[in-house]
Write a protein that holds these residues in place. Structure first.
Motif, PDB file in Angstrom:
ATOM      1  N   THR A 250       4.947  10.792  12.977  1.00  0.00           N
ATOM      2  CA  THR A 250       3.816  10.322  12.875  1.00  0.00           C
ATOM      3  C   THR A 250       4.043   9.983  11.485  1.00  0.00           C
ATOM      4  OG1 THR A 250       1.810  12.491  12.090  1.00  0.00           O
ATOM      5  CG2 THR A 250       2.650  11.136  14.549  1.00  0.00           C
ATOM      6  N   LEU A 251       3.235   8.335  11.438  1.00  0.00           N
ATOM      7  CA  LEU A 251       3.170   8.132   9.841  1.00  0.00           C
ATOM      8  C   LEU A 251       2.096   7.474   9.528  1.00  0.00           C
ATOM      9  CD1 LEU A 251       4.473   7.220   7.057  1.00  0.00           C
ATOM     10  CD2 LEU A 251       5.477   5.768   7.937  1.00  0.00           C
ATOM     11  N   CYS A 252       1.055   7.810   8.853  1.00  0.00           N
ATOM     12  CA  CYS A 252      -0.162   7.020   8.750  1.00  0.00           C
ATOM     13  C   CYS A 252      -0.467   6.687   7.074  1.00  0.00           C
ATOM     14  CB  CYS A 252      -1.340   7.962   8.846  1.00  0.00           C
ATOM     15  SG  CYS A 252      -2.847   7.706   9.183  1.00  0.00           S
ATOM     16  N   TYR A 253      -1.048   5.568   6.667  1.00  0.00           N
ATOM     17  CA  TYR A 253      -2.046   5.282   5.467  1.00  0.00           C
ATOM     18  C   TYR A 253      -2.801   5.246   5.754  1.00  0.00           C
ATOM     19  CZ  TYR A 253       3.607   3.961   5.385  1.00  0.00           C
ATOM     20  OH  TYR A 253       4.769   3.722   5.299  1.00  0.00           O
ATOM     21  N   VAL A 254      -3.346   5.708   4.944  1.00  0.00           N
ATOM     22  CA  VAL A 254      -5.103   5.457   4.625  1.00  0.00           C
ATOM     23  C   VAL A 254      -5.528   5.024   3.216  1.00  0.00           C
ATOM     24  CG1 VAL A 254      -6.464   7.797   3.846  1.00  0.00           C
ATOM     25  CG2 VAL A 254      -4.252   8.335   5.248  1.00  0.00           C
ATOM     26  N   ILE A 255      -6.202   4.170   4.263  1.00  0.00           N
ATOM     27  CA  ILE A 255      -6.497   3.191   3.180  1.00  0.00           C
ATOM     28  C   ILE A 255      -8.293   3.331   2.305  1.00  0.00           C
ATOM     29  CG2 ILE A 255      -7.506   0.851   2.822  1.00  0.00           C
ATOM     30  CD1 ILE A 255      -5.669   1.057   5.268  1.00  0.00           C
TER      31      ILE A 255
END
Length: 113
Positions: free
Chosen positions: A5-10
């Motif tokens: 997985t790859l997640c961008y926390v904004i």
């Protein structure tokens, strides 16, 4: 084949995204690179469970909800295996950043990404 997985926390309030500069793990294929948070699946995990676990392990943040944005394939990404990566964003979370075991965490203004 590796599943990850790859997640961008904004941070919507400050218009920034949490990124990690990978500089702490021995023999890290990503050493010296900036990236979002995430990693490989553990046995029996769903993509969402993996992303939530990895974000908490790497940042200390507890994700309330994820939005799946896509699926990326990286043929022979590490020189050996094809990687299949589920891509997410998250903008609802609790907690405080920790001293990540994987690298330096930083909120980067979105206009600089």
């Amino acid at each position: 084949m590796k599943l990850a997985t790859l997640c961008y926390v904004i941070d919507k309030k400050n218009n920034s995204t949490l990124m990690i500069y990978r500089n702490k793990k021995q023999n890290d294929y990503h050493e010296g690179k900036w990236n979002g948070l995430g990693g490989k699946f553990e046995q029996g995990e769903s993509p969402e469970e993996c992303a939530i676990r990895e974000i908490e392990e790497e940042s200390g943040l507890k994700i309330k909800s994820l939005k799946m944005k896509g699926f990326i394939t990286f043929p022979l990404f590490d020189g050996k295996d094809d990687w299949y990566v589920f891509l997410f964003t998250a903008d609802e979370y609790d907690g405080e950043l920790i001293d990540s075991p994987e690298g330096h965490l930083e909120w980067i203004p979105n206009n600089e990404l």
